[in-house]
Design a protein around this motif. Sequence first.
Motif, mmCIF file in Angstrom:
data_model
loop_
_atom_site.group_PDB
_atom_site.id
_atom_site.type_symbol
_atom_site.label_atom_id
_atom_site.label_comp_id
_atom_site.label_asym_id
_atom_site.label_seq_id
_atom_site.Cartn_x
_atom_site.Cartn_y
_atom_site.Cartn_z
ATOM 1 N N GLU A 63 0.708 -1.111 -0.001
ATOM 2 C CA GLU A 63 0.183 -0.011 0.020
ATOM 3 C C GLU A 63 0.887 1.321 -0.090
ATOM 4 O O GLU A 63 0.562 2.254 -0.612
ATOM 5 C CB GLU A 63 -0.979 0.090 1.035
ATOM 6 C CG GLU A 63 -1.992 -0.913 1.048
ATOM 7 C CD GLU A 63 -2.740 -1.327 2.339
ATOM 8 O OE1 GLU A 63 -2.621 -0.652 3.457
ATOM 9 O OE2 GLU A 63 -3.782 -2.123 2.325
ATOM 10 N N ALA A 64 2.073 1.344 0.709
ATOM 11 C CA ALA A 64 2.899 2.548 0.724
ATOM 12 C C ALA A 64 3.433 2.458 -0.703
ATOM 13 O O ALA A 64 3.601 3.788 -1.052
ATOM 14 C CB ALA A 64 3.980 2.234 1.808
ATOM 15 N N TRP A 65 3.955 1.464 -1.204
ATOM 16 C CA TRP A 65 4.651 1.413 -2.383
ATOM 17 C C TRP A 65 3.632 2.086 -3.652
ATOM 18 O O TRP A 65 4.039 2.945 -4.586
ATOM 19 C CB TRP A 65 5.212 0.005 -2.934
ATOM 20 C CG TRP A 65 5.447 -0.122 -4.262
ATOM 21 C CD1 TRP A 65 7.011 0.139 -4.758
ATOM 22 C CD2 TRP A 65 4.916 -0.808 -5.584
ATOM 23 N NE1 TRP A 65 7.067 -0.140 -6.053
ATOM 24 C CE2 TRP A 65 5.704 -0.845 -6.541
ATOM 25 C CE3 TRP A 65 3.273 -0.975 -5.655
ATOM 26 C CZ2 TRP A 65 5.314 -0.983 -7.760
ATOM 27 C CZ3 TRP A 65 2.990 -1.226 -6.888
ATOM 28 C CH2 TRP A 65 4.030 -1.532 -8.022
ATOM 29 N N LEU A 66 2.423 1.807 -3.418
ATOM 30 C CA LEU A 66 1.269 1.973 -4.339
ATOM 31 C C LEU A 66 1.126 3.478 -4.219
ATOM 32 O O LEU A 66 0.908 4.365 -5.155
ATOM 33 C CB LEU A 66 0.110 1.228 -4.239
ATOM 34 C CG LEU A 66 -1.007 1.217 -5.357
ATOM 35 C CD1 LEU A 66 -0.364 0.761 -6.657
ATOM 36 C CD2 LEU A 66 -2.137 0.473 -4.952
ATOM 37 N N ALA A 67 1.110 3.916 -2.857
ATOM 38 C CA ALA A 67 0.804 5.406 -2.686
ATOM 39 C C ALA A 67 1.726 6.302 -3.148
ATOM 40 O O ALA A 67 1.560 7.460 -3.516
ATOM 41 C CB ALA A 67 0.664 5.728 -1.058
ATOM 42 N N ASP A 68 2.891 5.838 -3.022
ATOM 43 C CA ASP A 68 4.045 6.499 -3.601
ATOM 44 C C ASP A 68 4.304 6.804 -5.000
ATOM 45 O O ASP A 68 4.851 7.750 -5.825
ATOM 46 C CB ASP A 68 5.582 5.741 -3.383
ATOM 47 C CG ASP A 68 5.946 5.849 -1.813
ATOM 48 O OD1 ASP A 68 5.199 6.872 -1.131
ATOM 49 O OD2 ASP A 68 6.857 5.102 -1.534
#
Length: 75
Positions: A63-68
Amino acid sequence: MRTPADSADSAARPKRNFLTLAEFLAELDVPKSTFFRWKALGEAPRTYKLPNGQLRIRRSDFEAWLADREEPRAA
């Protein structure tokens, strides 16, 4: 055979902490080759290799990777 009760149980069940590689690929609708290219370039989310060789991706890392990678809204 799945029953309506099975569906209700799975809907109430919390999300698992880790995604399988197949779940990650399905979530993004990308081929495995794309994932491994991203991984080779250092662009994939962090992975964990199990003793049986399978990869897992922590849901929070995904989810953090996608948000970035979210593009800013147009003005």
